[in-house]
Design a protein around this motif. Structure first.
Motif, PDB file in Angstrom:
ATOM      1  N   ILE A  76       0.838  -1.208   0.000  1.00 54.01           N
ATOM      2  CA  ILE A  76       0.000   0.000   0.000  1.00 54.01           C
ATOM      3  C   ILE A  76       0.875   1.262   0.000  1.00 54.01           C
ATOM      4  O   ILE A  76       0.586   2.245  -0.700  1.00 54.01           O
ATOM      5  N   LEU A  77       1.976   1.232   0.754  1.00 51.72           N
ATOM      6  CA  LEU A  77       2.896   2.376   0.745  1.00 51.72           C
ATOM      7  C   LEU A  77       3.524   2.578  -0.638  1.00 51.72           C
ATOM      8  O   LEU A  77       3.705   3.714  -1.094  1.00 51.72           O
ATOM      9  N   SER A  78       3.817   1.470  -1.327  1.00 50.24           N
ATOM     10  CA  SER A  78       4.389   1.592  -2.674  1.00 50.24           C
ATOM     11  C   SER A  78       3.359   2.160  -3.651  1.00 50.24           C
ATOM     12  O   SER A  78       3.704   2.917  -4.553  1.00 50.24           O
ATOM     13  N   VAL A  83       1.509   6.950  -6.769  1.00 54.30           N
ATOM     14  CA  VAL A  83       0.607   8.098  -6.984  1.00 54.30           C
ATOM     15  C   VAL A  83       1.406   9.400  -6.978  1.00 54.30           C
ATOM     16  O   VAL A  83       1.196  10.286  -7.819  1.00 54.30           O
ATOM     17  N   TYR A  84       2.375   9.507  -6.059  1.00 53.75           N
ATOM     18  CA  TYR A  84       3.243  10.692  -6.014  1.00 53.75           C
ATOM     19  C   TYR A  84       4.024  10.844  -7.322  1.00 53.75           C
ATOM     20  O   TYR A  84       4.117  11.934  -7.890  1.00 53.75           O
ATOM     21  N   LEU A  85       4.586   9.722  -7.802  1.00 50.89           N
ATOM     22  CA  LEU A  85       5.361   9.767  -9.051  1.00 50.89           C
ATOM     23  C   LEU A  85       4.477  10.194 -10.223  1.00 50.89           C
ATOM     24  O   LEU A  85       4.908  10.964 -11.093  1.00 50.89           O
ATOM     25  N   LEU A 212       6.247  -0.083 -10.037  1.00 49.57           N
ATOM     26  CA  LEU A 212       5.801  -0.257  -8.654  1.00 49.57           C
ATOM     27  C   LEU A 212       4.384  -0.818  -8.598  1.00 49.57           C
ATOM     28  O   LEU A 212       4.063  -1.667  -7.754  1.00 49.57           O
ATOM     29  N   VAL A 213       3.520  -0.357  -9.505  1.00 51.06           N
ATOM     30  CA  VAL A 213       2.140  -0.851  -9.526  1.00 51.06           C
ATOM     31  C   VAL A 213       2.106  -2.318  -9.964  1.00 51.06           C
ATOM     32  O   VAL A 213       1.402  -3.141  -9.371  1.00 51.06           O
ATOM     33  N   ASP A 359      11.704  -5.698  -2.486  1.00 53.43           N
ATOM     34  CA  ASP A 359      11.996  -5.258  -3.846  1.00 53.43           C
ATOM     35  C   ASP A 359      11.346  -3.900  -4.114  1.00 53.43           C
ATOM     36  O   ASP A 359      11.961  -2.994  -4.689  1.00 53.43           O
ATOM     37  N   LEU A 360      10.098  -3.747  -3.664  1.00 53.13           N
ATOM     38  CA  LEU A 360       9.389  -2.469  -3.840  1.00 53.13           C
ATOM     39  C   LEU A 360      10.114  -1.333  -3.122  1.00 53.13           C
ATOM     40  O   LEU A 360      10.224  -0.221  -3.646  1.00 53.13           O
TER      41      LEU A 360
END
Length: 802
Positions: A76-78, A83-85, A212-213, A359-360
């Motif tokens: 969830i943090l990734s 979203v930030y990226l 990441l997604v 990895d994330l």
């Protein structure tokens, strides 16, 4: 010479004197149904629904294991970082109106094809789900499933639900890859007007969002499925299923992911290379105009293809790789824990999920380490983008070694063998080193800074034939080092696992296969950063096309050409990485298949004897499958390219004003031709891949029944799987490397070497590039998926062969 001068003068005309409108492929922008429904919901209602979903997910995770809670939190943090990226990339300017027009045309074409393609794939997935349901309702159960009270109907519904969820998540992974690339390309083009470093940073962060997604979706999907089944079936409670048998219920998820990835890769690959080959043959070879020239009627179709073929398909491909590797490693971890009677086996089963969670984290650090210049107004010397990406990869590798060691100590420590975790940490190190070597080998054979590609370019100076001969020989040679690397990795990891101290009740070492599983995890422990580098390629390629079509200054095109050449190398290295991980993952899946056959039949199934004629024939059929599949994939590109060539020639003949910028080409006609051809052509090779193992298994099962040979169907399918994997690895290495080398030999000549653009050497290099296009972007990447899909389909269908 005169013709070249005329073309050069024509290309210097003011952009304002030329037709500027680019086609809208649809009347309105498309977005998937789920997104349209979410947009209509009130923000508060949506927030409450999301909180409820997260609450349910975390409750099931907490009821399963604290490890699952950790995995869910990291995923969830990734997603929040992604979203930030996205916001960071979308905040960048899109450049002048002519760039925006071209970008909109590319976006419309890509989204239109994606909608049609995935509509076709979803219908086939539902049909296949119905077939799986029927098969599972009449198949046998394992003794463990019968003891746990898991009926045939329940088993069937679980497998079908897993299959459909895997297919859905794979589709979302593909859509995410395409969604970001069609929005980032124009922003990279605009940034290239200011500095190469800023353009590089935007392309990397856009690729990072997608990576990441994709990785996060693969991990969270399996974690949710595992915890749902754990809670729903009351695993480890008296009279219920053991946790070590639970991973076998997840095989449908891997098959669903493979199914979608195969058709996404085939359809996208046929689209992108049919358009590319057609555009190059008429535009560059016959008309002598530059790549991505706005006068070429196929140029928009070519740029659309970069997104649906490279971004959407590669996202689904790597999603499927990670899902297959996680599930096979969970199955092998559970099997080993059961044999060794480990008191708490959850660490061995959930270890793959934790590795990919880290990895994330480490890939996010690697992505964010690539920064733009502090002051865009200061013109600094152009830094080699490959060196910048390599620094980020090196940082990610170092962090991977540290986190992998910590993960093994945390989850794989057991009192029965106190030093086993260290052996498994070394297995992970073997995998990480293997990944790094694979990336280096691919770079050596496909980057024009190194001797192989320069030798290939030199062969172009003596004609088209010598270029083809040199490219084929380079591709064949390039299989040697990767195979030696994989061989050393498998044997080293198996030996380290076997000497870990974990033994069964008879004192026989049992950690060998799990050691190879850990090595595979090590190889994929930087998957998110590698996928970022891969996504960078098509975004940079698209940016170069937009710059060329909008007639930006030569200095801007030089920057995008540099990024594009690096993008070709990163795409080739990612394909090398993908085939290496596919080889190790297929070995795991093969072992998991043999374990599953043993579980269903109650008979030990540990080896396949190819001295039995029927089993040897299965191997021959597996090898043939790879060649026939590759042939059909390449032929599909050839037929599609012929249609494009005929259409582009027709437009140049019927509209002579196109070459003088007096008439606008009909771009949408080429887009429509390529889209319909790709959807039509992807069915035959895809059906071959899915149907072959099922038909072979059933035929030899019946033959075994009448000749008194039990398990013959399962043995023949195992042989088919083994030979197809070995043959597929070699074929994919050959196709990927030869295609990448041909492409970069052309790029090397375009830098001014051996006469530069327009020279005889350049024309020969263009021929090599067009031959290599279906190799590296259609048949080669599809084989990555094919060899894993063969393994997952045999896992799902194993009871049918008994």
């Amino acid at each position: 010479m005169m013709m070249d001068e005329d073309i050069e003068q024509a290309s210097l005309m003011s952009f304002n004197d030329r037709p500027r409108a680019f086609p809208n492929m649809r009347s309105k922008t498309y977005s998937p149904l789920i997104f349209r429904i979410l947009r209509k919901l009130n923000v508060r209602v949506l927030s409450i629904l999301l909180l409820l979903c997260f609450g349910v997910i975390f409750y099931m995770g907490a009821s399963t294991s604290p490890i699952i809670v950790f995995v869910l939190t990291v995923c969830i943090l990734s997603f929040l970082l992604s979203v930030y990226l996205t916001k960071w990339v979308l905040a960048k300017d899109e450049g002048p109106p002519e760039m925006v027009q071209i970008s909109d045309a590319i976006r419309d074409g890509a989204e239109g094809f994606f909608r049609t393609q995935y509509s076709t794939i979803s219908k086939m997935a539902v049909l296949l789900a119905f077939v799986i349901l029927c098969i599972y309702l009449f198949r046998n159960l394992t003794p463990q499933q019968e003891a746990a009270g898991l009926g045939r109907a329940m088993s069937a519904y679980i497998t079908v639900a897993s299959f459909l969820l895997g297919a859905l998540c794979s589709g979302i992974a593909g859509y995410v890859g395409m969604w970001v690339s069609v929005r980032a390309n124009v922003r990279v083009s605009s940034a290239a007007r200011r500095s190469a470093r800023e353009a590089l940073q935007i392309a990397v962060r856009a690729g990072g969002f997608s990576a990441l997604v994709v990785v996060g979706m693969a991990v969270i999907g399996i974690a949710i499925l595992y915890s749902t089944f754990y809670v729903w079936l009351g695993v480890d409670s008296p009279g219920s299923m053991s946790v070590t048998d639970l991973p076998l219920l997840l095989v449908g998820y891997g098959f669903g992911a493979s199914f979608v990835a195969l058709f996404a890769q085939l359809g996208g690959g046929i689209y992108t290379k049919g358009a590319d080959v057609g555009a190059d043959l008429v535009g560059k070879v016959e008309q002598g105009i530059p790549e991505d020239d706005p006068r070429n009627p196929a140029v928009i179709a070519d740029l659309v293809g970069d997104n649906v073929g490279d971004c959407a398909a590669r996202g689904a491909d790597l999603f499927e790789s990670i899902a297959a590797e996680i599930i096979s490693a969970m199955i092998l971890g559970g099997t080993m824990a059961k044999k060794c009677k480990i008191e708490d086996p959850s660490g061995f089963i959930l270890f793959p999920l934790v590795v990919h969670s880290f990895d994330l984290v480490i890939s996010s650090i690697g992505i964010l380490s690539i920064k733009g210049t502090r002051d865009a107004s200061v013109k600094s010397p152009v830094e080699d983008p490959m060196a910048v990406l390599q620094k980020g990869y090196s940082l990610t590798i170092i962090l991977a070694v540290l986190t992998f060691g910590a993960s093994t100590r945390w989850l794989l420590y057991t009192e029965q063998a106190p030093s086993a975790w260290f052996n498994f940490a070394l297995c992970g190190l073997v995998g990480i080193i293997t990944a790094y070597i694979f990336v280096w080998i691919s770079k050596y054979y496909t980057d024009y800074k190194h001797e192989p590609v320069r030798t290939l370019a030199l062969a172009s100076s003596t004609g088209h034939g010598t270029n083809i001969i040199a490219g084929v020989s380079l591709g064949l040679e390039s299989t040697a080092l990767p195979v030696l690397t994989i061989s050393v990795a498998i044997i080293s990891a198996y030996w380290l696992g076997n000497t870990s101290g974990l033994v069964d009740e008879n004192g026989i070492p049992t950690g060998g296969l799990f050691g190879t599983a850990v090595a595979t995890m090590g190889m994929l422990s930087t998957a998110a950063y590698v996928l970022t580098m891969d996504m960078f390629g098509p975004i940079a390629d698209n940016a170069g096309g937009i710059v060329e079509m909008s007639q930006q200054p030569e200095s801007v095109r030089e920057i995008t050409d540099l990024l594009d050449a690096v993008g070709n190398t990163t795409k080739a290295t990612t394909k090398g990485f993908a085939i290496g991980s596919a080889a190790l993952a297929s070995f795991l899946l093969f072992s998991a298949y043999m374990d599953e056959v043993s579980a269903f039949s109650g008979v030990s199934f540990k080896e396949v004897d190819i001295a039995i004629p029927e089993v040897f024939v299965g191997g021959l059929l597996g090898s043939m499958l790879i060649f026939l599949f590759s042939a059909w994939a390449c032929a599909a590109v050839g037929r599609t390219a012929q249609e494009v060539v005929n259409e582009v020639r027709r437009q140049f003949i019927e509209r002579p004003g196109i070459m003088e910028y007096k008439e606008k080409p009909d771009y949408s006609r080429c887009v429509a031709i390529v889209a319909s051809a790709a959807l039509r052509e992807m069915i035959k090779p895809g059906a071959l891949a899915i149907g072959s193992p099922i038909v072979v298994g059933l035929v030899f099962r019946i033959l075994g029944y009448y000749t008194g040979q039990p398990l013959l169907g399962a043995k023949v399918v195992a042989s088919m799987l083994m030979f197809a994997t070995v043959c597929g690895i070699l074929m994919a290495l050959f196709l990927n490397t030869a295609g990448g080398a041909w492409d970069n030999a052309k790029k090397y000549i375009e830098t001014g070497a051996l006469g530069g653009k327009g020279s005889e050497a350049h024309k020969a290099a263009v021929t090599g590039d067009t031959v290599g296009d279906p190799f590296k972007d259609t048949a080669g990447p599809s084989i990555h998926v094919l060899i894993k899909m063969l393994a997952t389909i045999t896992l799902v269908m194993a009871p049918v062969f008994l």
